[in-house]
Design a protein around this motif. Structure first.
Motif, PDB file in Angstrom:
ATOM      1  N   UNK A 119       8.077 -56.817   7.817  1.00  0.00           N
ATOM      2  CA  UNK A 119       9.011 -57.603   8.625  1.00  0.00           C
ATOM      3  C   UNK A 119       8.418 -58.958   8.992  1.00  0.00           C
ATOM      4  N   UNK A 120       7.159 -58.959   9.412  1.00  0.00           N
ATOM      5  CA  UNK A 120       6.501 -60.221   9.780  1.00  0.00           C
ATOM      6  C   UNK A 120       6.403 -61.173   8.593  1.00  0.00           C
ATOM      7  N   UNK A 121       6.183 -60.628   7.406  1.00  0.00           N
ATOM      8  CA  UNK A 121       6.105 -61.472   6.210  1.00  0.00           C
ATOM      9  C   UNK A 121       7.442 -62.146   5.935  1.00  0.00           C
ATOM     10  N   UNK A 122       8.546 -61.407   6.094  1.00  0.00           N
ATOM     11  CA  UNK A 122       9.873 -61.992   5.904  1.00  0.00           C
ATOM     12  C   UNK A 122      10.122 -63.107   6.919  1.00  0.00           C
ATOM     13  N   UNK A 123       9.836 -62.831   8.186  1.00  0.00           N
ATOM     14  CA  UNK A 123      10.091 -63.815   9.244  1.00  0.00           C
ATOM     15  C   UNK A 123       9.239 -65.067   9.044  1.00  0.00           C
ATOM     16  N   UNK A 124       7.982 -64.854   8.651  1.00  0.00           N
ATOM     17  CA  UNK A 124       7.093 -65.996   8.424  1.00  0.00           C
ATOM     18  C   UNK A 124       7.560 -66.823   7.230  1.00  0.00           C
ATOM     19  N   UNK A 125       7.991 -66.147   6.173  1.00  0.00           N
ATOM     20  CA  UNK A 125       8.484 -66.861   4.987  1.00  0.00           C
ATOM     21  C   UNK A 125       9.698 -67.711   5.333  1.00  0.00           C
ATOM     22  N   UNK A 126      10.575 -67.178   6.173  1.00  0.00           N
ATOM     23  CA  UNK A 126      11.761 -67.934   6.560  1.00  0.00           C
ATOM     24  C   UNK A 126      11.394 -69.144   7.419  1.00  0.00           C
ATOM     25  N   UNK A 127      10.477 -68.956   8.374  1.00  0.00           N
ATOM     26  CA  UNK A 127      10.054 -70.086   9.213  1.00  0.00           C
ATOM     27  C   UNK A 127       9.437 -71.196   8.373  1.00  0.00           C
ATOM     28  N   UNK A 128       8.650 -70.805   7.369  1.00  0.00           N
ATOM     29  CA  UNK A 128       8.025 -71.795   6.502  1.00  0.00           C
ATOM     30  C   UNK A 128       9.075 -72.559   5.701  1.00  0.00           C
ATOM     31  N   UNK A 129      10.070 -71.845   5.195  1.00  0.00           N
ATOM     32  CA  UNK A 129      11.125 -72.502   4.433  1.00  0.00           C
ATOM     33  C   UNK A 129      11.884 -73.504   5.297  1.00  0.00           C
ATOM     34  N   UNK A 130      12.195 -73.101   6.525  1.00  0.00           N
ATOM     35  CA  UNK A 130      12.940 -73.979   7.422  1.00  0.00           C
ATOM     36  C   UNK A 130      12.136 -75.240   7.719  1.00  0.00           C
ATOM     37  N   UNK A 131      10.799 -75.100   7.802  1.00  0.00           N
ATOM     38  CA  UNK A 131       9.951 -76.257   8.120  1.00  0.00           C
ATOM     39  C   UNK A 131       9.785 -77.210   6.946  1.00  0.00           C
ATOM     40  N   UNK A 132       9.543 -76.659   5.762  1.00  0.00           N
ATOM     41  CA  UNK A 132       9.140 -77.515   4.643  1.00  0.00           C
ATOM     42  C   UNK A 132      10.261 -77.837   3.675  1.00  0.00           C
TER      43      UNK A 132
END
Length: 307
Positions: A119-132
């Protein structure tokens, strides 16, 4: 053939493209087949990842589950030119993030801790996408992670995974994913509680899915509430104790086989696997026989006993 990232391109006239692989250890054997059918110039972009041996990506995770092999399978689905870039980025990075998160799990036998890491990997991947990322696109993801004798399945969006154990008297299938759309009661309730609006067509913020990666909306300052489209995945775990298989496929595939249903699909797959049909040939046949285009099927066969 231990590791492959499979991008199945658009084909003219709905022709099928495919790939396959097999791995065998003293504890088990895994074989997969993936096939895709796409209209020419279709706005749909689907990418498959099939990694039979993850030790080349993360040696630490491989050693944590030794002597079992760690494998990853996933389907990513997006729409349009903007979705293609986001889809490709996720297909290159999400499984790496999942494996890295597993390195911090204190007890690899604790399924809840593993599910939390995914779950944390999914959430982190999404946050990174939104940022970059310079664009926003809703990517549907279904990911299957084989960790020793356990199978973990995570999803956002409407792609499905149906797991089936092979018994003498038949195949007993169960869906290990949730359909993230406004047709789901829990999703409608979540959106209404966030004061969200569902259109007459069942869309939320212009999207047909209520959960995805690459499209999670920003928090609204006036309420500090999360966006309506969220990236929290559903994660399930099953024990691989007998010969079994999993059918991972995009929503268009399941709609094409709606009359037969998941039970009918599982029964047909079981019969053909028992007749020694290889997963690759079976996935290709399922896609070719479907009365629809723009779909991908990833079929993985598990056998806890060595061949």
């Amino acid at each position: 053939f231990l590791m492959a990232t499979v991008r199945l391109p658009q084909e003219e006239n709905g022709e099928t493209t495919s790939s396959k692989g097999t791995t065998i250890t003293k504890q088990s054997s895994i074989a997969f087949g993936v096939a895709s059918k796409r209209k020419s110039q279709s706005p749909v972009l689907e990418t498959c990842v099939a990694i039979l041996d993850a030790s080349e990506i993360c040696e630490q995770v491989a050693s944590m589950f030794a002597p079992h092999r760690v494998s990853v399978f996933a389907i990513y689905r997006a729409y349009g030119s903007e979705g293609e870039a986001v889809c490709q980025q996720l297909a290159s990075t999400l499984h790496v993030s999942v494996l890295n998160k597993l390195c911090s799990v204190p007890n690899v036998d604790n399924a809840l801790e593993i599910q939390g890491a995914i779950t944390n990997a999914f959430l982190e991947a999404d946050r990174l996408l939104v940022r970059v990322s310079q664009v926003s696109a809703a990517v549907c993801v279904v990911l299957c992670l084989v960790l020793g004798p356990n199978l973990y399945v995570a999803n956002v969006g409407d792609s499905r995974a149906v797991y089936c154990e092979m018994h003498r008297n038949g195949a007993f299938g169960m869906q290990l994913t949730a359909d993230d759309s406004t047709a789901a009661v829990q999703e409608r309730q979540r959106i209404h509680e966030a004061a969200g609006v569902i259109s007459a067509q069942g869309l939320v913020e212009g999207e047909a899915v209520t959960r995805s990666l690459g499209r999670a909306g920003p928090a609204r300052p006036e309420t500090s509430a999360p966006g309506l489209i969220v990236s929290q995945p559903h994660v399930h775990c099953v024990r691989l104790e007998r010969p079994s298989f999993i059918v991972m496929a995009s929503a268009s595939f399941w709609r094409a086989y709606d009359a037969a249903g998941a039970r009918g699909v599982c029964s047909g797959v079981r019969a053909q696997l028992q007749d020694k049909t290889e997963p690759h040939d079976l996935a290709t046949r399922l896609v070719a026989d479907a009365a629809a285009d723009d779909m991908t099927v990833l079929l993985v066969r598990f056998d806890p006993q060595p061949l």
